[in-house]
Design a protein around this motif. Structure first.
Motif, PDB file in Angstrom:
ATOM      1  N   GLU A 104     109.092  47.487 -39.174  1.00 33.18           N
ATOM      2  CA  GLU A 104     108.322  46.575 -38.124  1.00 33.18           C
ATOM      3  C   GLU A 104     107.600  47.468 -37.036  1.00 33.18           C
ATOM      4  N   VAL A 105     106.329  46.825 -36.903  1.00 32.07           N
ATOM      5  CA  VAL A 105     105.071  47.714 -35.996  1.00 32.07           C
ATOM      6  C   VAL A 105     105.334  47.360 -34.647  1.00 32.07           C
ATOM      7  N   VAL A 106     105.604  48.190 -33.862  1.00 29.11           N
ATOM      8  CA  VAL A 106     105.495  47.937 -32.261  1.00 29.11           C
ATOM      9  C   VAL A 106     104.166  48.793 -31.686  1.00 29.11           C
ATOM     10  N   GLU A 107     103.405  47.779 -31.037  1.00 34.75           N
ATOM     11  CA  GLU A 107     102.125  48.440 -30.565  1.00 34.75           C
ATOM     12  C   GLU A 107     102.149  48.326 -28.764  1.00 34.75           C
ATOM     13  N   GLN A 108     102.187  49.193 -28.267  1.00 33.67           N
ATOM     14  CA  GLN A 108     102.105  49.254 -26.903  1.00 33.67           C
ATOM     15  C   GLN A 108     101.067  50.077 -26.236  1.00 33.67           C
ATOM     16  N   ASP A 109     100.396  49.625 -25.450  1.00 34.19           N
ATOM     17  CA  ASP A 109      99.289  50.302 -24.616  1.00 34.19           C
ATOM     18  C   ASP A 109      98.570  51.308 -25.660  1.00 34.19           C
ATOM     19  N   GLY A 110      97.946  50.747 -26.828  1.00 33.53           N
ATOM     20  CA  GLY A 110      97.189  51.461 -27.781  1.00 33.53           C
ATOM     21  C   GLY A 110      98.038  52.638 -28.593  1.00 33.53           C
ATOM     22  N   VAL A 111      99.315  52.551 -28.635  1.00 35.21           N
ATOM     23  CA  VAL A 111     100.038  53.439 -29.373  1.00 35.21           C
ATOM     24  C   VAL A 111     100.884  52.893 -30.220  1.00 35.21           C
ATOM     25  N   LYS A 112     101.165  53.005 -31.753  1.00 35.55           N
ATOM     26  CA  LYS A 112     102.061  52.514 -32.480  1.00 35.55           C
ATOM     27  C   LYS A 112     103.226  53.058 -32.832  1.00 35.55           C
ATOM     28  N   VAL A 113     104.502  52.182 -33.009  1.00 38.33           N
ATOM     29  CA  VAL A 113     105.552  53.108 -33.518  1.00 38.33           C
ATOM     30  C   VAL A 113     106.066  52.063 -34.569  1.00 38.33           C
ATOM     31  N   PHE A 114     106.688  52.518 -35.687  1.00 34.99           N
ATOM     32  CA  PHE A 114     107.095  51.976 -36.739  1.00 34.99           C
ATOM     33  C   PHE A 114     108.746  52.099 -36.755  1.00 34.99           C
ATOM     34  N   ILE A 115     109.176  50.846 -36.801  1.00 36.96           N
ATOM     35  CA  ILE A 115     110.721  50.738 -36.953  1.00 36.96           C
ATOM     36  C   ILE A 115     111.403  50.474 -38.180  1.00 36.96           C
ATOM     37  N   ASP A 116     112.187  51.192 -38.938  1.00 35.31           N
ATOM     38  CA  ASP A 116     112.810  50.957 -39.939  1.00 35.31           C
ATOM     39  C   ASP A 116     113.425  49.810 -40.289  1.00 35.31           C
ATOM     40  N   SER A 117     113.278  48.887 -41.225  1.00 27.63           N
ATOM     41  CA  SER A 117     113.942  47.645 -41.243  1.00 27.63           C
ATOM     42  C   SER A 117     115.412  48.007 -41.267  1.00 27.63           C
ATOM     43  N   ARG A 118     115.869  48.913 -41.523  1.00 27.66           N
ATOM     44  CA  ARG A 118     117.154  48.825 -41.795  1.00 27.66           C
ATOM     45  C   ARG A 118     118.012  49.234 -40.382  1.00 27.66           C
ATOM     46  N   ALA A 119     117.080  49.743 -39.508  1.00 28.55           N
ATOM     47  CA  ALA A 119     117.619  50.186 -38.134  1.00 28.55           C
ATOM     48  C   ALA A 119     117.424  49.111 -37.232  1.00 28.55           C
ATOM     49  N   LEU A 120     116.673  47.945 -37.344  1.00 31.28           N
ATOM     50  CA  LEU A 120     116.456  46.875 -36.493  1.00 31.28           C
ATOM     51  C   LEU A 120     117.542  46.484 -35.672  1.00 31.28           C
ATOM     52  N   PHE A 121     118.790  46.224 -36.268  1.00 31.59           N
ATOM     53  CA  PHE A 121     119.864  45.692 -35.730  1.00 31.59           C
ATOM     54  C   PHE A 121     120.481  46.674 -34.668  1.00 31.59           C
ATOM     55  N   SER A 122     120.434  48.010 -35.018  1.00 33.92           N
ATOM     56  CA  SER A 122     120.794  49.154 -34.107  1.00 33.92           C
ATOM     57  C   SER A 122     119.809  49.219 -32.766  1.00 33.92           C
ATOM     58  N   ILE A 123     118.674  49.144 -33.151  1.00 32.08           N
ATOM     59  CA  ILE A 123     117.670  49.650 -32.128  1.00 32.08           C
ATOM     60  C   ILE A 123     116.940  48.436 -31.320  1.00 32.08           C
ATOM     61  N   ILE A 124     117.199  47.142 -31.718  1.00 36.55           N
ATOM     62  CA  ILE A 124     116.645  45.953 -30.871  1.00 36.55           C
ATOM     63  C   ILE A 124     116.880  46.015 -29.566  1.00 36.55           C
ATOM     64  N   GLY A 125     116.003  45.984 -28.700  1.00 32.34           N
ATOM     65  CA  GLY A 125     116.401  45.746 -27.374  1.00 32.34           C
ATOM     66  C   GLY A 125     116.349  47.209 -26.454  1.00 32.34           C
ATOM     67  N   SER A 126     116.201  48.245 -27.228  1.00 32.24           N
ATOM     68  CA  SER A 126     116.145  49.645 -26.796  1.00 32.24           C
ATOM     69  C   SER A 126     115.110  49.781 -25.833  1.00 32.24           C
ATOM     70  N   GLU A 127     115.110  51.029 -25.174  1.00 35.98           N
ATOM     71  CA  GLU A 127     113.873  51.748 -24.489  1.00 35.98           C
ATOM     72  C   GLU A 127     113.660  53.103 -25.012  1.00 35.98           C
ATOM     73  N   MET A 128     112.507  53.343 -25.291  1.00 41.49           N
ATOM     74  CA  MET A 128     112.189  54.593 -25.896  1.00 41.49           C
ATOM     75  C   MET A 128     111.526  55.505 -24.704  1.00 41.49           C
ATOM     76  N   ASP A 129     112.124  56.598 -24.519  1.00 43.93           N
ATOM     77  CA  ASP A 129     111.527  57.630 -23.448  1.00 43.93           C
ATOM     78  C   ASP A 129     111.334  58.913 -23.718  1.00 43.93           C
ATOM     79  N   TRP A 130     110.603  59.657 -23.009  1.00 45.07           N
ATOM     80  CA  TRP A 130     110.283  61.184 -23.410  1.00 45.07           C
ATOM     81  C   TRP A 130     110.786  61.861 -22.076  1.00 45.07           C
ATOM     82  N   LYS A 131     111.669  62.882 -22.411  1.00 43.31           N
ATOM     83  CA  LYS A 131     112.163  63.511 -21.324  1.00 43.31           C
ATOM     84  C   LYS A 131     111.919  65.083 -21.839  1.00 43.31           C
TER      85      LYS A 131
END
Length: 162
Positions: A104-131
């Motif tokens: 799955e390709v997620v594009e936001q604010d000009g950047v792309k992140v790819f999500i492994d199809s086997r991880a969709l159920f575990s990741i869906i609805g999450s928020e990715m942050d940098w700390k």
């Protein structure tokens, strides 16, 4: 007695053979064809659109991903999960050049992140942050699907929503 019943029944108008053929030919016609498109003009095809992305990316994570793309070797990130740790699953990030076949390709604010199809159920609805802090700098995931996590925070378990 039959002749008496036959006389009481109203008579239908007689149809000519010509009229019957006309009715039959009209009923066997196919539906009208759509209007012809002039050469060189393409019709706009509707494209399905997701109403919400699989994962949301915070502004801090967007800036970090942009830095990775502007480096000497541009790098894209693929997010997946692996069986690891005391609770069961842990996030796994890889550098990739292009998405996998079913990613799955997620594009936001000009950047792309790819999500492994086997991880969709575990990741869906999450928020990715940098700390960043004095000891580490890493991507952190705020996942509403987590039902249990280990004490150190390295692994998690997901479950169905009640």
């Amino acid at each position: 007695m039959l002749t008496a019943l036959a006389r009481r029944r109203p008579r239908l108008p007689a149809l000519s053979l010509c009229h019957v053929r006309t009715v039959a030919s009209e009923s066997s016609r196919s539906p009208p064809a759509p209007p012809a498109v002039p050469p060189g003009v393409q019709r706009a095809r509707p494209s399905p659109r997701a109403t919400k992305a699989v994962i949301a990316i915070t502004p801090h994570a967007v800036r970090r991903l942009q830095d990775l793309l502007q480096g000497p070797t541009p790098r894209l990130i693929r997010i997946g999960v692996r069986n690891k740790g005391c609770a069961g699953l842990s996030y796994h990030l890889d550098y990739v050049d292009k998405p996998g076949k079913f990613d799955e390709v997620v594009e936001q604010d000009g950047v792309k992140v790819f999500i492994d199809s086997r991880a969709l159920f575990s990741i869906i609805g999450s928020e990715m942050d940098w700390k960043e802090d004095a000891l580490s700098a890493k991507f952190v995931f705020n996942n509403p699907n987590i039902k249990d996590a280990c004490g150190c925070g390295e692994s998690f378990t997901v479950g169905a929503q009640p």
